[in-house]
Structures are given as C-alpha cells and as structure tokens.
Scaffold this active site. Structure first.
Site, PDB file in Angstrom:
ATOM      1  N   GLY A   9      16.876  97.978 -42.760  1.00  0.00           N
ATOM      2  CA  GLY A   9      16.989  96.698 -43.469  1.00  0.00           C
ATOM      3  C   GLY A   9      15.700  95.905 -43.424  1.00  0.00           C
ATOM      4  O   GLY A   9      15.704  94.695 -43.228  1.00  0.00           O
ATOM      5  N   SER A  12      14.081  92.708 -46.367  1.00  0.00           N
ATOM      6  CA  SER A  12      14.145  91.238 -46.456  1.00  0.00           C
ATOM      7  C   SER A  12      14.345  90.633 -45.072  1.00  0.00           C
ATOM      8  O   SER A  12      14.522  91.355 -44.093  1.00  0.00           O
ATOM      9  CB  SER A  12      15.275  90.806 -47.404  1.00  0.00           C
ATOM     10  OG  SER A  12      16.530  90.964 -46.788  1.00  0.00           O
ATOM     11  N   TYR A 190      32.338  90.457 -39.818  1.00  0.00           N
ATOM     12  CA  TYR A 190      30.913  90.445 -39.470  1.00  0.00           C
ATOM     13  C   TYR A 190      30.733  90.163 -37.980  1.00  0.00           C
ATOM     14  O   TYR A 190      29.984  90.862 -37.287  1.00  0.00           O
ATOM     15  CB  TYR A 190      30.186  89.378 -40.300  1.00  0.00           C
ATOM     16  CG  TYR A 190      28.779  89.087 -39.825  1.00  0.00           C
ATOM     17  CD1 TYR A 190      27.712  89.924 -40.161  1.00  0.00           C
ATOM     18  CD2 TYR A 190      28.512  87.979 -39.011  1.00  0.00           C
ATOM     19  CE1 TYR A 190      26.421  89.656 -39.704  1.00  0.00           C
ATOM     20  CE2 TYR A 190      27.235  87.701 -38.558  1.00  0.00           C
ATOM     21  CZ  TYR A 190      26.193  88.546 -38.906  1.00  0.00           C
ATOM     22  OH  TYR A 190      24.922  88.285 -38.448  1.00  0.00           O
TER      23      TYR A 190
HETATM   24  P1  NDP Z   1      19.093  89.855 -44.778  1.00  0.00           P
HETATM   25  O1  NDP Z   1      20.297  89.889 -45.666  1.00  0.00           O
HETATM   26  O2  NDP Z   1      17.883  89.148 -45.248  1.00  0.00           O
HETATM   27  O3  NDP Z   1      18.681  91.312 -44.372  1.00  0.00           O
HETATM   28  C1  NDP Z   1      19.621  92.322 -44.216  1.00  0.00           C
HETATM   29  C2  NDP Z   1      18.989  93.637 -44.533  1.00  0.00           C
HETATM   30  O4  NDP Z   1      19.986  94.663 -44.369  1.00  0.00           O
HETATM   31  C3  NDP Z   1      18.485  93.742 -45.962  1.00  0.00           C
HETATM   32  O5  NDP Z   1      17.253  94.400 -45.934  1.00  0.00           O
HETATM   33  C4  NDP Z   1      19.538  94.600 -46.645  1.00  0.00           C
HETATM   34  O6  NDP Z   1      19.055  95.379 -47.703  1.00  0.00           O
HETATM   35  C5  NDP Z   1      19.917  95.514 -45.482  1.00  0.00           C
HETATM   36  N1  NDP Z   1      21.163  96.219 -45.740  1.00  0.00           N
HETATM   37  C6  NDP Z   1      22.382  95.708 -46.015  1.00  0.00           C
HETATM   38  N2  NDP Z   1      23.256  96.695 -46.246  1.00  0.00           N
HETATM   39  C7  NDP Z   1      22.599  97.863 -46.097  1.00  0.00           C
HETATM   40  C8  NDP Z   1      22.961  99.222 -46.210  1.00  0.00           C
HETATM   41  N3  NDP Z   1      24.205  99.593 -46.551  1.00  0.00           N
HETATM   42  N4  NDP Z   1      22.026 100.166 -45.984  1.00  0.00           N
HETATM   43  C9  NDP Z   1      20.758  99.813 -45.672  1.00  0.00           C
HETATM   44  N5  NDP Z   1      20.346  98.539 -45.558  1.00  0.00           N
HETATM   45  C10 NDP Z   1      21.261  97.578 -45.780  1.00  0.00           C
HETATM   46  O7  NDP Z   1      19.632  89.214 -43.404  1.00  0.00           O
HETATM   47  P2  NDP Z   1      18.893  88.869 -42.021  1.00  0.00           P
HETATM   48  O8  NDP Z   1      17.474  89.215 -42.066  1.00  0.00           O
HETATM   49  O9  NDP Z   1      19.305  87.502 -41.676  1.00  0.00           O
HETATM   50  O10 NDP Z   1      19.678  89.846 -41.030  1.00  0.00           O
HETATM   51  C11 NDP Z   1      19.025  90.798 -40.229  1.00  0.00           C
HETATM   52  C12 NDP Z   1      19.745  90.928 -38.903  1.00  0.00           C
HETATM   53  O11 NDP Z   1      19.678  89.698 -38.203  1.00  0.00           O
HETATM   54  C13 NDP Z   1      21.221  91.280 -39.008  1.00  0.00           C
HETATM   55  O12 NDP Z   1      21.533  92.242 -38.025  1.00  0.00           O
HETATM   56  C14 NDP Z   1      21.922  89.977 -38.717  1.00  0.00           C
HETATM   57  O13 NDP Z   1      23.202  90.185 -38.170  1.00  0.00           O
HETATM   58  C15 NDP Z   1      20.966  89.391 -37.696  1.00  0.00           C
HETATM   59  N6  NDP Z   1      21.051  87.954 -37.479  1.00  0.00           N
HETATM   60  C16 NDP Z   1      20.733  87.060 -38.468  1.00  0.00           C
HETATM   61  C17 NDP Z   1      20.824  85.699 -38.227  1.00  0.00           C
HETATM   62  C18 NDP Z   1      20.503  84.692 -39.264  1.00  0.00           C
HETATM   63  O14 NDP Z   1      20.643  83.519 -38.963  1.00  0.00           O
HETATM   64  N7  NDP Z   1      20.069  85.069 -40.450  1.00  0.00           N
HETATM   65  C19 NDP Z   1      21.238  85.211 -36.915  1.00  0.00           C
HETATM   66  C20 NDP Z   1      21.537  86.230 -35.961  1.00  0.00           C
HETATM   67  C21 NDP Z   1      21.429  87.540 -36.241  1.00  0.00           C
HETATM   68  P3  NDP Z   1      18.836  94.778 -49.190  1.00  0.00           P
HETATM   69  O15 NDP Z   1      17.525  94.046 -49.122  1.00  0.00           O
HETATM   70  O16 NDP Z   1      18.776  95.998 -50.027  1.00  0.00           O
HETATM   71  O17 NDP Z   1      19.997  93.885 -49.484  1.00  0.00           O
END
Ligand code: NDP
Length: 315
Positions: A9, A12, A190
């Site tokens: 991932g 982004s 989630y």
């Molecule tokens: P984003 O949505 O920006 O990033 C998520 C990423 O996961 C994207 O690159 C997305 O791809 C990818 N993804 C989703 N589904 C799939 C799949 N089936 N196969 C491959 N890749 C996939 O969110 P965040 O950066 O915020 O999240 C990143 C991590 O941080 C997560 O584990 C989240 O739980 C954790 N987190 C986030 C917090 C926050 O406040 N934002 C707080 C605490 C933890 P695509 O670009 O193609 O959609």
C-alpha cells in the site's frame, strides 16, 4: 549494500510517505507492493522519488492468489528481503452491507489481516535468509483497535468475541461476516482487523523471534487525518476530521511526519526490540506503548493464528 524493504500500500498516505522517507536516505531500495501500478508510479514520481531507489510490484491483498503470485515474482527477482512492512488497509465506515475478497472473506479483515497474514508467512523464509544486520517484520496497527485508549473507545468498539465468525469462514454465510459473529459493521470490521494485526505481530514474536533474530513490531503512527483511508466517509466528516484532530484532540500528524515515524521503525538502530507496539509522544519521541487486554491476549493470538492458517490454506 542497500537495504531492501517491501511496503504494501505504498501508493498513498502513510505507505507512500514511508517509501519516500526511506528512498531519500539513499540507503534503501523500496519495493512498493501496490494494487494499482499506474497510481503507484505517478505517486512515486510526484513524491520526487528517484528511479534507482524503488521498484513497483503488483499485489492485491484482497486475493490470496495475487499474494502468492507476488511472493513468486519477488523471489524470482533475486532481491534480498531485509524488512517487510504490512501497511495497506481498507476502511469502509459507511458500508451497509459487507463486501468480499476474491476468496469470499469479508473485505476489511480479508485484506488488512488475512492477505497480510499469508504474505508475511510466505516471506518469512526470505527474511530469515537475509544477511542484513537488522531484519524486521512490521505490521501497522492502530489506536482504534485499542480499547484502553480514549480513541479506541469511540463506538463501535473492536471486539473479536469468541472468534465464531472467523471460525465459520468469515464469508457472510450464517451471520459470519464479522469475527465475533455479530451484525456487519464496516467501522468495527476495520478495528477488528487492526486488533488481528497487533495480535499477529506478537504471535510472530513468540514463535519466531528467538530462533530467527527477526524484530517483529507494530505501531500507531498518530492520526493521519488527511490520508485516503477516509475516502469512503461522508463529506462532512472528511471536512471536519482534520481540524478536529489538529485543534481538539491534538493527535493530528502530517503524512510526512507519520512516514518518518514508520521509517524509524524500519531502520533506526535503536528500535530493534521485538514484540513492541511503538507510539510517539507530543515531541515526536518514540516510546513502547501498552496494548488493550484484547490486543495482548495470548490465547486469542494463538487461536487467530490457527484459524487464519486454515482460511489462507497454510494448514
Ligand atoms: P491510505 O488509504 O492512504 O492507504 C492505504 C493503502 O492501502 C493504499 O495504498 C491502498 O491502495 C492500499 N490498499 C488498499 N487495499 C488494497 C489491496 N486490496 N491490495 C493492495 N493494496 C491495497 O490510508 P493510510 O495511509 O492512512 O493507511 C495506511 C496504514 O495506516 C493502514 O494500515 C491504516 O490502518 C494505518 N493507520 C492509519 C491512520 C490514519 O489516521 N490515517 C491511523 C492509524 C493507522 P490504493 O492507493 O490503490 O487505494
């Protein structure tokens, strides 16, 4: 040689910011494991990452076949594996009905937990073989799965119950779309998946740390209120959530800062302790955080490990 790190991932949010932070040091080659190749390529370019510091490889964590194909192509590439970062996640807070992975598992737990569970199990041998001085397997956690904190107590709370839904196949049949067998709730699914992530990290630590020397770690990077994670939330929420986190809870962290935190967990020589859930205080200093009783329940961790092995076809 450069360190070689896989980040899922990385197209982004936190994953991209971490890839950028590591690539900029010149000491890392980042394998960006992403489901959308073009999006990842554009993201890497606009982040200013230079070509020799990254490779994009396709993975869809919502398909176990795709996870296996990714591992095959990675192994055939001949690159060493020094650090694996399980970062990708989906969050469906407004979904009324469950959706499902290719194998028919509820999407949030299927992607965030089961996809990463299979990936890390299959890549463990590669990590073992690496001659890098500090090998690490990092699974990104969250505060929202942690009911001993204020944010973790916002309903619906994470609760894995007696795991009857997971044992029943997590396929939506016979009310088995949620791990606890309860009614489908996207936000809770989630949070449940994040508890699984943190339990899996600890179970890895208990089973493999001593034998392999690999550092297993999880973290809560802070509230990165601006990432794509909230893309499915209602517009008013997306408008108000960042300022709310900035000025009211003061838990807000920018994508850049969060990326530096995760990059520390990947590469900082002082963060080699295994079995730890890292958090950061207001001055951005890291500390070992406590997990909620459920997110540190050894018996549950073992059961989830065994049930997950069956679901992904390892047992
Ligand atoms: P984003 O949505 O920006 O990033 C998520 C990423 O996961 C994207 O690159 C997305 O791809 C990818 N993804 C989703 N589904 C799939 C799949 N089936 N196969 C491959 N890749 C996939 O969110 P965040 O950066 O915020 O999240 C990143 C991590 O941080 C997560 O584990 C989240 O739980 C954790 N987190 C986030 C917090 C926050 O406040 N934002 C707080 C605490 C933890 P695509 O670009 O193609 O959609």
């Amino acid at each position: 040689r450069k360190g070689s790190v896989i980040i899922t991932g990385a197209s982004s949010g936190l994953g991209l910011a971490t890839a950028k932070a590591l690539a900029e040091t010149g000491k890392w080659h980042v394998i960006m494991a992403c489901r959308d190749f073009l999006k990842a390529e554009r993201a890497a370019k606009s982040a200013g990452m230079s070509k020799e510091n990254y490779t994009i490889m396709h993975i869809d964590l919502a398909s176990l076949d795709s996870v296996r194909q990714f591992v095959d192509s990675f192994e055939r590439s001949g690159r060493p594996l020094d650090v694996l970062v399980c970062n990708a996640a989906v969050y469906q807070p407004t979904a009324k009905e469950p959706s499902f992975t290719a194998e028919g598992f509820e999407l949030s737990v299927g992607t965030n937990h089961l996809g990463h569970f299979l990936l890390s199990r299959l890549l463990l041998d590669g990590l073992k073989q690496s001659d890098y001085p500090s090998k690490r397997l990092i699974i990104v956690g969250s505060i929202t799965g942690n009911t001993n904190t204020l944010a973790g107590n916002v309903p619906p709370k994470a609760n894995l119950g007696d795991l009857r839904g997971l044992a029943g196949g997590l396929n939506g049949m016979n009310s088995c779309a949620m791990i606890d067998g309860g009614e489908f709730d996207g936000a809770k699914a989630y949070k449940d998946s994040k508890v699984c992530n943190m339990l899996t990290m600890q179970e890895f630590h208990r089973r493999f740390h001593e034998e392999t020397g690999i550092t297993f770690a999880s973290l809560y990077p802070g509230c990165i209120a601006t990432t794509g994670l909230f893309r499915e939330h209602i517009p008013l929420f997306r408008l108000l959530f960042p300022p709310f986190q900035k000025y009211i809870t003061k838990g807000f962290v920018s994508e850049g800062e969060a990326g530096k935190r995760l990059a520390q967990v990947v590469s900082d020589p002082s963060l080699t302790k295994s079995g730890v859930y890292w958090s950061w205080n207001k001055d951005s200093a890291s500390f070992e955080n406590q997990l909620s009783p459920e997110a540190s329940d050894k018996e549950k961790a073992r059961k989830i490990w065994e049930l997950s092995e069956k679901l992904v076809g390892l047992a």
